[in-house]
Design a protein around this motif. Structure first.
Motif, PDB file in Angstrom:
ATOM      1  N   THR A 137       0.663  -1.258   0.069  1.00 38.64           N
ATOM      2  CA  THR A 137      -0.246  -0.205   0.518  1.00 38.64           C
ATOM      3  C   THR A 137       0.983   0.946  -0.041  1.00 38.64           C
ATOM      4  OG1 THR A 137      -1.673  -0.984   1.096  1.00 38.64           O
ATOM      5  CG2 THR A 137      -1.542   1.347   0.727  1.00 38.64           C
ATOM      6  N   ARG A 138       2.131   1.039   0.320  1.00 40.13           N
ATOM      7  CA  ARG A 138       2.863   2.754   0.981  1.00 40.13           C
ATOM      8  C   ARG A 138       3.492   3.028  -0.681  1.00 40.13           C
ATOM      9  NH1 ARG A 138       5.983   0.232   5.591  1.00 40.13           N
ATOM     10  NH2 ARG A 138       4.389   1.072   7.487  1.00 40.13           N
ATOM     11  N   VAL A 139       3.138   1.840  -1.158  1.00 36.81           N
ATOM     12  CA  VAL A 139       4.368   1.660  -2.743  1.00 36.81           C
ATOM     13  C   VAL A 139       3.196   2.215  -3.547  1.00 36.81           C
ATOM     14  CG1 VAL A 139       6.124   1.022  -4.007  1.00 36.81           C
ATOM     15  CG2 VAL A 139       6.378   0.304  -1.736  1.00 36.81           C
ATOM     16  N   THR A 140       2.156   1.528  -3.928  1.00 38.13           N
ATOM     17  CA  THR A 140       1.831   1.491  -4.958  1.00 38.13           C
ATOM     18  C   THR A 140       0.211   2.581  -4.376  1.00 38.13           C
ATOM     19  OG1 THR A 140       0.083   0.278  -3.778  1.00 38.13           O
ATOM     20  CG2 THR A 140       2.005  -0.773  -5.435  1.00 38.13           C
ATOM     21  N   GLY A 141       0.335   3.021  -3.329  1.00 36.92           N
ATOM     22  CA  GLY A 141      -1.121   3.793  -2.856  1.00 36.92           C
ATOM     23  C   GLY A 141      -2.558   2.915  -3.029  1.00 36.92           C
ATOM     24  N   VAL A 142      -2.407   1.934  -3.257  1.00 37.38           N
ATOM     25  CA  VAL A 142      -3.935   1.097  -3.226  1.00 37.38           C
ATOM     26  C   VAL A 142      -4.013   0.558  -2.336  1.00 37.38           C
ATOM     27  CG1 VAL A 142      -4.829  -1.020  -4.376  1.00 37.38           C
ATOM     28  CG2 VAL A 142      -3.416   0.487  -5.548  1.00 37.38           C
ATOM     29  N   PRO A 143      -5.380   0.763  -1.133  1.00 34.17           N
ATOM     30  CA  PRO A 143      -5.323   0.356   0.275  1.00 34.17           C
ATOM     31  C   PRO A 143      -5.962  -1.508  -0.546  1.00 34.17           C
ATOM     32  CG  PRO A 143      -6.968   2.037  -0.029  1.00 34.17           C
ATOM     33  CD  PRO A 143      -6.553   1.292  -1.624  1.00 34.17           C
ATOM     34  N   ILE A 144      -5.566  -2.416   0.559  1.00 39.79           N
ATOM     35  CA  ILE A 144      -4.975  -3.555   0.262  1.00 39.79           C
ATOM     36  C   ILE A 144      -5.684  -4.273   2.260  1.00 39.79           C
ATOM     37  CG2 ILE A 144      -3.669  -5.849   0.254  1.00 39.79           C
ATOM     38  CD1 ILE A 144      -2.062  -4.016  -1.335  1.00 39.79           C
ATOM     39  N   GLU A 145      -6.806  -5.002   1.556  1.00 36.97           N
ATOM     40  CA  GLU A 145      -7.280  -5.638   3.224  1.00 36.97           C
ATOM     41  C   GLU A 145      -6.912  -7.060   3.077  1.00 36.97           C
ATOM     42  OE1 GLU A 145     -11.636  -6.654   4.293  1.00 36.97           O
ATOM     43  OE2 GLU A 145     -11.626  -6.368   1.926  1.00 36.97           O
ATOM     44  N   VAL A 146      -6.286  -7.223   3.886  1.00 36.27           N
ATOM     45  CA  VAL A 146      -6.233  -8.649   4.279  1.00 36.27           C
ATOM     46  C   VAL A 146      -7.589  -9.587   5.381  1.00 36.27           C
ATOM     47  CG1 VAL A 146      -4.480 -10.866   4.948  1.00 36.27           C
ATOM     48  CG2 VAL A 146      -4.089  -8.396   4.068  1.00 36.27           C
ATOM     49  N   PRO A 147      -8.249 -10.969   5.340  1.00 32.15           N
ATOM     50  CA  PRO A 147      -8.559 -11.396   6.258  1.00 32.15           C
ATOM     51  C   PRO A 147      -8.019 -11.801   7.201  1.00 32.15           C
ATOM     52  CG  PRO A 147      -8.787 -12.636   4.112  1.00 32.15           C
ATOM     53  CD  PRO A 147      -7.882 -11.399   3.938  1.00 32.15           C
ATOM     54  N   PRO A 148      -8.416 -11.920   8.587  1.00 34.55           N
ATOM     55  CA  PRO A 148      -8.045 -12.391   9.041  1.00 34.55           C
ATOM     56  C   PRO A 148      -7.370 -14.044   9.383  1.00 34.55           C
ATOM     57  CG  PRO A 148     -10.003 -12.025   9.934  1.00 34.55           C
ATOM     58  CD  PRO A 148      -9.814 -11.618   9.066  1.00 34.55           C
ATOM     59  N   SER A 149      -7.902 -15.136   8.177  1.00 38.93           N
ATOM     60  CA  SER A 149      -7.460 -16.554   7.943  1.00 38.93           C
ATOM     61  C   SER A 149      -6.276 -16.263   7.592  1.00 38.93           C
ATOM     62  CB  SER A 149      -8.054 -16.847   6.663  1.00 38.93           C
ATOM     63  OG  SER A 149      -8.827 -16.253   6.221  1.00 38.93           O
ATOM     64  N   ILE A 150      -5.757 -15.236   6.416  1.00 31.11           N
ATOM     65  CA  ILE A 150      -4.303 -15.538   6.026  1.00 31.11           C
ATOM     66  C   ILE A 150      -3.895 -14.547   6.859  1.00 31.11           C
ATOM     67  CG2 ILE A 150      -5.535 -15.871   3.915  1.00 31.11           C
ATOM     68  CD1 ILE A 150      -5.039 -13.628   1.857  1.00 31.11           C
ATOM     69  N   ARG A 151      -3.644 -12.996   7.197  1.00 29.40           N
ATOM     70  CA  ARG A 151      -2.890 -12.060   7.676  1.00 29.40           C
ATOM     71  C   ARG A 151      -1.623 -12.722   8.624  1.00 29.40           C
ATOM     72  NH1 ARG A 151      -7.005  -8.607  11.345  1.00 29.40           N
ATOM     73  NH2 ARG A 151      -7.668  -8.230   9.705  1.00 29.40           N
ATOM     74  N   ASP A 152      -1.199 -13.604   8.916  1.00 33.18           N
ATOM     75  CA  ASP A 152      -0.183 -13.992  10.190  1.00 33.18           C
ATOM     76  C   ASP A 152       0.345 -15.115   9.125  1.00 33.18           C
ATOM     77  OD1 ASP A 152      -0.978 -12.313  12.227  1.00 33.18           O
ATOM     78  OD2 ASP A 152      -2.136 -13.880  12.867  1.00 33.18           O
TER      79      ASP A 152
END
Length: 273
Positions: free
Chosen positions: A214-229
């Protein structure tokens, strides 16, 4: 372009920005506009920082100088050269307060610092209420909601908590989260590689990778809890367009990447793990 401004202003990373005080020599290019996403060239070449502009800030006398803030929108970068020769490279989504000629505070985001060493006046960086002091140094610091990360590329950095100082040498890193301190090895060639459009990881959580993207591209990215870790080790070299970037991220992280007007949404490709 040379201009003088009042000391109370805030410097923003855009063409029309006005510096806070002193004299600024700028070679700014207008930010690149891309259809659909607020992304500035996904492949950041070796001259990416120069393309975003190099600011040379001449401060007022130290006793007159007031703190001022530099803000960089996500999807852009900024490089600042201080009067002593120290260079500060800011990643997208960063906010830096310059408190004095040899002292700065990273409020959020990521910074790569190439310090002009002065034994009598070490450069100090505060990030997430943590104090880092240079010992002849090039280093990278990032601040997230949960941790402060330090990676040292050259020389050494002294981390100074309330207890005994901790020296971190080239090829070493620290993750500071609450009272926890984790030291780890890191290849010096990967430190600050976001400046060349490369994101390098070793056992990094997918949530951290998404934050960096997100920092590099400027695109918000949503990550679900199932794969966050979920853990990821590898190097992401960002392609030139949105579709290629999504495909590469999906392949490397083994996730599905869906795009809509709100940003990107990562989903597991498998029902269970």
């Amino acid at each position: 372009m040379v201009a003088r401004f009042s000391p109370s202003m805030t410097l923003q990373c855009r063409l029309a920005a006005q510096p806070p005080f002193g004299e600024v020599v700028a070679n700014d290019n207008a930010p690149v506009r891309r259809t659909g996403w607020r992304i500035v060239g996904a492949l950041v070449g070796i001259s990416a920082i120069a393309a975003c502009g190099l600011l040379t800030i001449s401060f007022l006398p130290l006793h007159q100088a007031q703190p001022h803030t530099i803000s960089v929108p996500e999807g852009q970068t900024r490089s600042i050269k201080l009067p002593d020769g120290t260079i500060l490279a800011l990643n997208g989504g960063s906010e830096l307060r310059i408190d004095a000629v040899r002292r700065a505070t990273l409020e959020r985001g990521e910074i790569f610092v190439s310090v002009h060493h002065d034994q009598d006046r070490p450069f100090e960086l505060i990030a997430g209420d943590r104090l880092f002091r240079d010992v002849g140094t090039a280093f990278n610091v990032s601040v997230s909601n949960t941790a402060v990360r330090l990676d040292v590329a050259e020389g050494a950095v002294r981390y100074e908590p309330d207890g005994a100082p901790l020296e971190v040498k080239a090829g070493q890193g620290l993750v500071l989260s609450g009272e926890s301190i984790e030291r780890y090895p890191v290849p010096t060639t990967s430190i600050g590689s976001w400046r060349q459009g490369r994101l390098s990881y070793r056992n990094a959580r997918v949530s951290r990778v998404a934050e960096d993207l997100t920092r590099v591209t400027g695109v918000p990215i949503e990550v679900p809890p199932s794969i966050r870790d979920r853990s990821f080790t590898g190097v992401i070299i960002l392609p030139r367009n949105d579709d290629a970037t999504r495909r590469m991220v999906g392949s490397l992280l083994d996730v599905s990447v869906h795009a809509d007007v709100a940003g990107w949404h990562l989903e597991s490709r498998h029902s269970t793990y």
